[in-house]
Design a protein around this motif. Structure first.
Motif, PDB file in Angstrom:
ATOM      1  N   GLY A 150       0.785  -1.234   0.000  1.00  0.00           N
ATOM      2  CA  GLY A 150       0.000   0.000   0.000  1.00  0.00           C
ATOM      3  C   GLY A 150       0.812   1.277   0.000  1.00  0.00           C
ATOM      4  O   GLY A 150       0.419   2.260  -0.618  1.00  0.00           O
ATOM      5  N   SER A 151       1.929   1.264   0.664  1.00  0.00           N
ATOM      6  CA  SER A 151       2.666   2.511   0.822  1.00  0.00           C
ATOM      7  C   SER A 151       3.576   2.783  -0.374  1.00  0.00           C
ATOM      8  O   SER A 151       4.374   1.925  -0.751  1.00  0.00           O
ATOM      9  CB  SER A 151       3.493   2.450   2.113  1.00  0.00           C
ATOM     10  N   PRO A 152       3.475   3.991  -0.965  1.00  0.00           N
ATOM     11  CA  PRO A 152       4.345   4.334  -2.100  1.00  0.00           C
ATOM     12  C   PRO A 152       5.827   4.233  -1.736  1.00  0.00           C
ATOM     13  O   PRO A 152       6.640   3.819  -2.560  1.00  0.00           O
ATOM     14  CB  PRO A 152       3.959   5.780  -2.422  1.00  0.00           C
ATOM     15  N   ARG A 156       8.515   1.835  -3.526  1.00  0.00           N
ATOM     16  CA  ARG A 156       9.766   2.369  -4.050  1.00  0.00           C
ATOM     17  C   ARG A 156      10.938   1.568  -3.481  1.00  0.00           C
ATOM     18  O   ARG A 156      11.838   1.176  -4.205  1.00  0.00           O
ATOM     19  CB  ARG A 156       9.904   3.843  -3.678  1.00  0.00           C
ATOM     20  N   LEU A 160      12.593  -0.051  -6.417  1.00  0.00           N
ATOM     21  CA  LEU A 160      13.648   0.851  -6.873  1.00  0.00           C
ATOM     22  C   LEU A 160      14.936   0.774  -6.066  1.00  0.00           C
ATOM     23  O   LEU A 160      15.880   1.496  -6.362  1.00  0.00           O
ATOM     24  CB  LEU A 160      13.158   2.307  -6.880  1.00  0.00           C
TER      25      LEU A 160
ATOM     26  N   ASP B 118      12.852  10.736  -6.252  1.00  0.00           N
ATOM     27  CA  ASP B 118      12.622   9.416  -5.658  1.00  0.00           C
ATOM     28  C   ASP B 118      12.643   9.489  -4.136  1.00  0.00           C
ATOM     29  O   ASP B 118      11.943   8.735  -3.475  1.00  0.00           O
ATOM     30  CB  ASP B 118      13.696   8.419  -6.120  1.00  0.00           C
ATOM     31  N   TYR B 119      13.483  10.339  -3.578  1.00  0.00           N
ATOM     32  CA  TYR B 119      13.608  10.491  -2.123  1.00  0.00           C
ATOM     33  C   TYR B 119      13.516  11.975  -1.781  1.00  0.00           C
ATOM     34  O   TYR B 119      14.077  12.810  -2.492  1.00  0.00           O
ATOM     35  CB  TYR B 119      14.966   9.947  -1.640  1.00  0.00           C
ATOM     36  N   ALA B 150       0.190   9.448  -6.632  1.00  0.00           N
ATOM     37  CA  ALA B 150       1.235   8.449  -6.889  1.00  0.00           C
ATOM     38  C   ALA B 150       2.215   8.328  -5.729  1.00  0.00           C
ATOM     39  O   ALA B 150       2.704   7.239  -5.426  1.00  0.00           O
ATOM     40  CB  ALA B 150       2.001   8.814  -8.162  1.00  0.00           C
ATOM     41  N   LYS B 151       2.514   9.449  -5.087  1.00  0.00           N
ATOM     42  CA  LYS B 151       3.592   9.442  -4.100  1.00  0.00           C
ATOM     43  C   LYS B 151       3.118   9.394  -2.659  1.00  0.00           C
ATOM     44  O   LYS B 151       3.884   9.081  -1.752  1.00  0.00           O
ATOM     45  CB  LYS B 151       4.446  10.715  -4.277  1.00  0.00           C
ATOM     46  N   VAL B 152       1.874   9.766  -2.436  1.00  0.00           N
ATOM     47  CA  VAL B 152       1.358   9.824  -1.071  1.00  0.00           C
ATOM     48  C   VAL B 152       0.222   8.821  -0.965  1.00  0.00           C
ATOM     49  O   VAL B 152      -0.755   8.902  -1.677  1.00  0.00           O
ATOM     50  CB  VAL B 152       0.881  11.255  -0.740  1.00  0.00           C
ATOM     51  N   GLY B 153       0.395   7.847  -0.030  1.00  0.00           N
ATOM     52  CA  GLY B 153      -0.535   6.718  -0.036  1.00  0.00           C
ATOM     53  C   GLY B 153      -1.837   6.932   0.696  1.00  0.00           C
ATOM     54  O   GLY B 153      -2.884   6.524   0.227  1.00  0.00           O
ATOM     55  N   ASP B 180      10.693  11.384   3.218  1.00  0.00           N
ATOM     56  CA  ASP B 180      11.401  10.241   3.795  1.00  0.00           C
ATOM     57  C   ASP B 180      12.064  10.566   5.114  1.00  0.00           C
ATOM     58  O   ASP B 180      12.233   9.688   5.953  1.00  0.00           O
ATOM     59  CB  ASP B 180      12.453   9.742   2.792  1.00  0.00           C
ATOM     60  N   LEU B 201      23.510   4.688  -2.892  1.00  0.00           N
ATOM     61  CA  LEU B 201      22.786   4.290  -4.114  1.00  0.00           C
ATOM     62  C   LEU B 201      23.757   4.194  -5.288  1.00  0.00           C
ATOM     63  O   LEU B 201      23.671   3.284  -6.114  1.00  0.00           O
ATOM     64  CB  LEU B 201      21.672   5.295  -4.427  1.00  0.00           C
TER      65      LEU B 201
END
Lengths: 240, 238
Positions: A150-152, A156, A160, B118-119, B150-153, B180, B201
Motif C-alpha cells: 500500500g505505501s508508495p 519504491r 527501486l 525518488d527520495y 502516486a507518491k502519497v498513499g 522520507d 545508491l
C-alpha cells in the motif's frame, strides 16, 4: 516438482526438492494442473490452500538461463505464470503462502499473489531483483505490487532499491502478515490460520469472486478483459 | 538561477540565490536544460541531488509575473502550468536515482518539483510543505494531483496536503508519509544526509535506463498524465 497433500480440509501445495524452484515451463504446468485439481475437488469451496516449499528457496524466479538459451521460452514462462496467477486469484478458497525460503522476482510475485503471506524471520528474503540484474519489471508484476503493497515509499524501496526484505521488515512494510522463528513454525502457523479460516465458514465461491473484484487490476493485466469490462476467467467451474 | 555540478558520482542541481526560487518560464527552461545535461552525462552509478540556497526550496510559480500581464494573466498561468509538465517528466525519466534535499519551504509547484524526486529529505527545524492553491483560489492542475496520488498513499495525508491549506512541518510530513526524513537541524545537515544516501545508491552501479524504466512503471497513471511512455509495455523481457 510439486506435491499436493490434503490435511483434513486443507490443501498443502509444496514446491519440492532442494533446488531453486525456478519457474520454468514444466514447473508452471505442474503447478497449474495441481491448482486445477484443487479447484475441481468437491470440497474446494470449504477449503484453504497453503503453498510452501522445501529447502532454501520458495522460488528464485523465472528460469533465466533457459530464457537466455531460447528467448521464445521467456514469453512462454511469462504467459504460463500469468495464467497461474489468474487461477490463484479466481480460486474459490483463501490462499496462504508459507514462505520458508527466498522468493525472488517472479517467485516473489507468486508468494505475494496469495491472500496471506506468513514468513520465517530467521532466514530468507523477498527480493524484487530486477534492478540488480538489469531487467525491466513487467507491467503486470507492478499491478501485483500496487495491489499488495500500500505505501508508495515501501513500493519504491522494494522495486527501486531491490531491497532484500526479511520477514520482520516485510511485516513493517505491510507485505508480510506475520513472522515466525523457523520454517516449521511458519508452516504450523499457516495450518493453524487455515483451520481458523475454515471454522469461520463461508462460501469459497463467493470468496473467490470477491477476490477477483478486489484484484481486478491484476486480472486485467494477466488475462485481459472482455468487451463488457468483465475479466475473462477460465475454469471457475462456478455457477455464480 | 540554477547550476549543475558533478562531484564524483553525484550531480548537484542547485537553485541559487536568496530569493523564493519561483518557477517562471526562464527558470523552467533553465532547470529543464540542466536536467537534460545530467541525463546526457549519466553513467552507471550516477545520482542527482537537488537543493536550494536560502529560506526557500521553491515557493511555486511566479504569480507576480503572470499578473503583471494584466489582460494576459490567465494565459501566462496556463503557459507556466503547461511548460512545467516537462520538468516533472524529465525527473521521472531521469536515468539515475533522484534525491530532493529541501533547504527550506516548498510550496505548490515547488513542492511538486520536490515530490517528483525518488527520495525527499526535509529539515527538522525549518521549512514547510504548503499546497497554497486552496488558499489563493487556484485550481490544482491534474498532473499535480496525479503526482500526489502516486507518491502519497494515505487518504488522510492526501487530504492534508491538497485540501487543508496546512503548512506541514518536517515531523508532520514524515508522519504523513510525504517525505522520507526530517531528521536534521540545518540545510547542511540535510544535504550531508542526502549525499550519504546518494553515495550508497551510487555504489550499486545500477543501469540508469533500467532504473528509469522501472521507476516509470511504478507510476503508470502519472506517466500517462505527463505523456511519458513506460517502455515496459512489451512485458516479455524475462
Amino acid at each position: 516438482m510439486c506435491s499436493l497433500e490434503k490435511r483434513d480440509r486443507l490443501f498443502i501445495l509444496k514446491l519440492t526438492g532442494d533446488g531453486e524452484h525456478r519457474l520454468n515451463p514444466t514447473l508452471l504446468d505442474s503447478l497449474r494442473s495441481t491448482i486445477n485439481k484443487i479447484r475441481s475437488d468437491p470440497s474446494s469451496s470449504k477449503s484453504v490452500l497453503i503453498t510452501t516449499s522445501d529447502g532454501k528457496f520458495f522460488s528464485n524466479g523465472y528460469d533465466l538461463a533457459l530464457a537466455e538459451s531460447n528467448p521464445s521460452l521467456s514469453v512462454l514462462m511469462d504467459a504460463k505464470l500469468r495464467s497461474l496467477i489468474a487461477d490463484l486469484i479466481s480460486l474459490p478458497m483463501p490462499t496462504i503462502a508459507a514462505v520458508t525460503g527466498h522468493a525472488s522476482a517472479a517467485g516473489c510475485i507468486l508468494a505475494m499473489s496469495h491472500d496471506y503471506v506468513l514468513m520465517r524471520r530467521d532466514r530468507g528474503f523477498l527480493y524484487m531483483s530486477e534492478l540488480d540484474i538489469e531487467l525491466i519489471v513487467p507491467a503486470w508484476f507492478m499491478a501485483v505490487i500496487r495491489m499488495k503493497i500500500g505505501s508508495p515509499a515501501a513500493r519504491r524501496d522494494v522495486i527501486l532499491t531491490a531491497a532484500k526484505v526479511t520477514a520482520d521488515v516485510g511485516v513493517k512494510m505491510g507485505i508480510v502478515d506475520s513472522a515466525y522463528d523457523s520454517a516449521v513454525e511458519t508452516v504450523e502457523a499457516a495450518v493453524k490460520l487455515g483451520e481458523e479460516i475454515i471454522k469461520r465458514g463461508g462460501d469459497g465461491h463467493v470468496y473467490g469472486k470477491m477476490r477477483e473484484t478486489l484484484l481486478r487490476e491484476v486480472l486485467s493485466h494477466t488475462i485481459g478483459e472482455d468487451e463488457s469490462g468483465l475479466s475473462v476467467v477460465r475454469n471457475t467451474g462456478s455457477k455464480l | 538561477m540554477c547550476t549543475l555540478e558533478k562531484r564524483g558520482d553525484l550531480f548537484h542541481l542547485t537553485l541559487t540565490g536568496d530569493d523564493e526560487h519561483r518557477f517562471h518560464p526562464d527558470t523552467i527552461a533553465s532547470v529543464l536544460s540542466l536536467l537534460e545535461q545530467a541525463k546526457s552525462q549519466s553513467t552507471k552509478g550516477s545520482v542527482l541531488i537537488t537543493t536550494g540556497h536560502g529560506n526557500f526550496f521553491s515557493n511555486g510559480f511566479d504569480l507576480a509575473w503572470a499578473q503583471s500581464a494584466r489582460h494576459g494573466a490567465i494565459e501566462r498561468m496556463h503557459q507556466m502550468v503547461k511548460s512545467f509538465k516537462p520538468v516533472l517528466a524529465a525527473l521521472l525519466d531521469l536515468p539515475m536515482p533522484t534525491i530532493a534535499a529541501l533547504n527550506g519551504h516548498a510550496a505548490a509547484s515547488g513542492l511538486m518539483f520536490a515530490l517528483s524526486h525518488d527520495y525527499v529529505f526535509m529539515r527538522k527545524d525549518r521549512g514547510v510543505l504548503y499546497m497554497s492553491e486552496v488558499d489563493i483560489g487556484l485550481p490544482v492542475p491534474d498532473y499535480f494531483s496525479a503526482l500526489v496520488v502516486a507518491k502519497v498513499g494515505s487518504g488522510i495525508a492526501r487530504r492534508e496536503l491538497l485540501l487543508s491549506g496546512k503548512k506541514l512541518k518536517g515531523e508532520d510530513a514524515v508522519a504523513l508519509g510525504i517525505v522520507d526524513s526530517a531528521a536534521h537541524d540545518s540545510a547542511e545537515g540535510v544535504v550531508e544526509a542526502t549525499v550519504s544516501l546518494g553515495e550508497s545508491l551510487a555504489a550499486k552501479k545500477w543501469n540508469g535506463e533500467v532504473y528509469a524504466s522501472i521507476r516509470k512503471s511504478l507510476y503508470p497513471e502519472l506517466c500517462r498524465m505527463l505523456e511519458l511512455t513506460a517502455n515496459n509495455l512489451a512485458t516479455h523481457n524475462h
